[in-house]
Design a protein around this motif. Structure first.
Motif, PDB file in Angstrom:
ATOM      1  N   LYS A  33       0.826  -1.201   0.000  1.00 17.90           N
ATOM      2  CA  LYS A  33       0.000   0.000   0.000  1.00 17.90           C
ATOM      3  C   LYS A  33       0.864   1.255   0.000  1.00 17.90           C
ATOM      4  O   LYS A  33       0.603   2.223  -0.727  1.00 17.90           O
ATOM      5  N   LYS A  34       1.907   1.229   0.788  1.00 16.65           N
ATOM      6  CA  LYS A  34       2.811   2.381   0.837  1.00 16.65           C
ATOM      7  C   LYS A  34       3.498   2.599  -0.508  1.00 16.65           C
ATOM      8  O   LYS A  34       3.663   3.729  -0.983  1.00 16.65           O
ATOM      9  N   ASN A  38       1.915   9.417  -5.874  1.00 15.28           N
ATOM     10  CA  ASN A  38       2.439  10.766  -5.615  1.00 15.28           C
ATOM     11  C   ASN A  38       3.442  11.178  -6.683  1.00 15.28           C
ATOM     12  O   ASN A  38       3.472  12.334  -7.140  1.00 15.28           O
ATOM     13  N   GLU A  89       1.080   4.193  -2.851  1.00 16.98           N
ATOM     14  CA  GLU A  89       0.890   5.619  -2.568  1.00 16.98           C
ATOM     15  C   GLU A  89       2.064   6.447  -3.076  1.00 16.98           C
ATOM     16  O   GLU A  89       1.888   7.533  -3.628  1.00 16.98           O
ATOM     17  N   PRO A 119      -1.944  11.939   1.482  1.00 19.13           N
ATOM     18  CA  PRO A 119      -1.305  11.082   2.496  1.00 19.13           C
ATOM     19  C   PRO A 119      -1.474  11.674   3.896  1.00 19.13           C
ATOM     20  O   PRO A 119      -1.673  12.871   4.064  1.00 19.13           O
ATOM     21  N   THR A 136      -7.347  11.386  -6.554  1.00 23.49           N
ATOM     22  CA  THR A 136      -6.236  11.137  -5.635  1.00 23.49           C
ATOM     23  C   THR A 136      -5.992  12.338  -4.741  1.00 23.49           C
ATOM     24  O   THR A 136      -5.557  12.197  -3.606  1.00 23.49           O
TER      25      THR A 136
END
Length: 455
Positions: free
Chosen positions: A88-89, A96, A92, A117, A112
């Protein structure tokens, strides 16, 4: 008849022997049976214990297997959760990066942006923090606790301070940077005030221009009442003279006392300062003998002499000791060659340090102070020191100032003069017999004593 009797006795003996043998055989059989039963019970007990041990071992083994299985399952679940978090990280981060690199955001990018975050630094361009320094400073927690107990002190505690106002609006005359700017050379102390006296009342009583009075300090107690005195400062000598003339005048029905703030003539004498480093120089007249007290029981004469060698030449050391153990009683005497050495020993200074003590500054002065502190201690105890009494003085106190033979005037040993023996016995041979009651047979009066005997 005799033969028949003899035969009967033998028969009875044989019967008794046979009965005894039968009884012994029965007892032996009973013992054997008991032993057999005991052996059987012990075998049963051993079998039971073995079975219990085997059951406990099996239960323990099953429990360990179960716990191991649960641990393995937990570790697998943790690994799966950790892998999901990493994935998941990573997703993300990739999203980004795509947002930052894409020149034309699309509809997906808008989606998004709606869920940014969790950790993100605040953009400084969004808006700077504005602080209004003109607002009053908020009270501290201590001030709030005090206000809760004494609400009447709110105007005094919540008043604005120099830090609350802008620098351009600060009036130095109203908010001085240091207390020395408030205090002036022309001040008075005014006493015998009523508890209800205020600063405005004092200003009206002095009857001067407002600019002539630079400060009115009216100490108050926790109730906010005047403590009965105040300090007033003026800007000139003339204003001070005018205030001093108002002494003994009535204010609130009481005669006030006004004195110059520099006048300490009638102040009560302060208590004498305690001796520094355990030395009391002013207690006894100067002498070549140094009395040392508060010593440890393990102190020796050699240790005492080595400790005071810095002060000067020592003639002898006399240490009071117990007769049975030989340990120190807690005090002793050190005889120096001159009086100056005794004074230096009490001050903790050598002859060189005494000459340069007033010239030292900074680190050298601190080091000298630490050395003097160490010299006032022996075996971890702060020793007490004072001038010891001269032997001649002690002799006069003890024998009333009679003539003495031997010894010098500077403190040598004083030996009392020998008294001549005189025979005080009576020359009358019959005087002893005439006073003896038992020999004369005279009747004597009772003395009221009663003798009792224990039974």
């Amino acid at each position: 008849m005799s033969k028949t009797k003899v035969g009967g006795d033998q028969k009875r003996k044989a019967e008794r022997k046979a009965a005894k043998a039968a009884a012994n055989a029965a007892n032996g059989a009973a013992d054997v049976d008991a032993k057999m039963t005991d052996a059987g019970s012990e075998l049963k007990k051993e079998k039971k214990e073995k079975k219990e041990k085997k059951d406990t071992a099996e239960k323990k083994e099953k429990k360990e297997k179960k716990e191991k299985k649960e641990r393995d399952e937990d570790s697998e679940e943790k690994k799966e959760r950790k892998a999901k978090r990493k994935e998941k990280k990573r997703q993300e981060e990739e999203s980004n990066e795509t947002e930052s690199t894409s020149p034309n955001p699309t509809a997906d990018d808008d989606d998004t942006e709606e869920s940014p975050p969790k950790k993100r630094k605040r953009d400084a361009a969004e808006g700077d923090l504005e602080i209004d320094v003109s607002l009053p400073q908020p009270p501290s927690k201590k001030a709030l606790r005090k206000l809760k107990k004494h609400p009447e002190l709110a105007p005094k505690i919540l008043k604005p301070t120099p830090s609350n106002a802008p620098k351009a609006e600060i009036d130095k005359s109203t908010f001085p940077e240091h207390s020395s700017q408030v205090r002036s050379k022309h001040g008075v102390w005014i006493g015998n005030l009523a508890f209800s006296t205020t600063a405005d009342t004092l200003r009206d009583f002095i009857a001067l221009k407002p600019e002539d009075v630079t400060r009115v300090n009216l100490p108050t107690d926790e109730r906010g009442r005047n403590k009965g005195f105040a300090y007033i400062d003026f800007d000139s000598e003339d204003a001070l003279d005018h205030a001093l003339k108002l002494s003994e005048a009535l204010l609130g029905g009481r005669k006030v006392l006004i004195k110059n703030s520099k006048d300490f003539s009638k102040r009560p004498a302060s208590a004498p300062a305690p001796p520094k480093n355990g030395a009391n120089i002013d207690k006894n007249p100067p002498s070549r003998i140094l009395y040392v007290g508060n010593l440890d029981f393990s102190t020796t004469a050699e240790a005492l002499q080595e400790h005071f060698e810095f002060a000067g030449k020592i003639q002898r050391v006399r240490l009071a000791t117990f007769e049975d153990s030989g340990k120190c009683k807690g005090f002793g005497f050190v005889d120096f060659l001159d009086i100056e050495s005794v004074r230096r020993a009490m001050l903790g200074l050598t002859a060189e340090e005494e000459g340069t003590m007033n010239e030292l500054e900074g680190k050298a002065e601190v080091e000298l102070a630490s050395r003097r502190k160490r010299r006032a201690m022996l075996i971890g105890r702060t020793i007490t020191m004072e001038y010891g009494q001269d032997p001649s003085v002690r002799y006069k106190k003890r024998f009333g100032g009679k003539d003495r033979e031997g010894g010098d005037e500077e403190g040598g040993s004083a030996v009392p003069r020998k008294k001549e023996w005189k025979d005080t016995r009576s020359t009358d041979a019959g005087a002893a017999y005439s006073s003896d009651v038992r020999r004369t047979g005279a009747i004597t009066a009772g003395e009221g004593k009663k003798m009792t005997f224990a039974e």
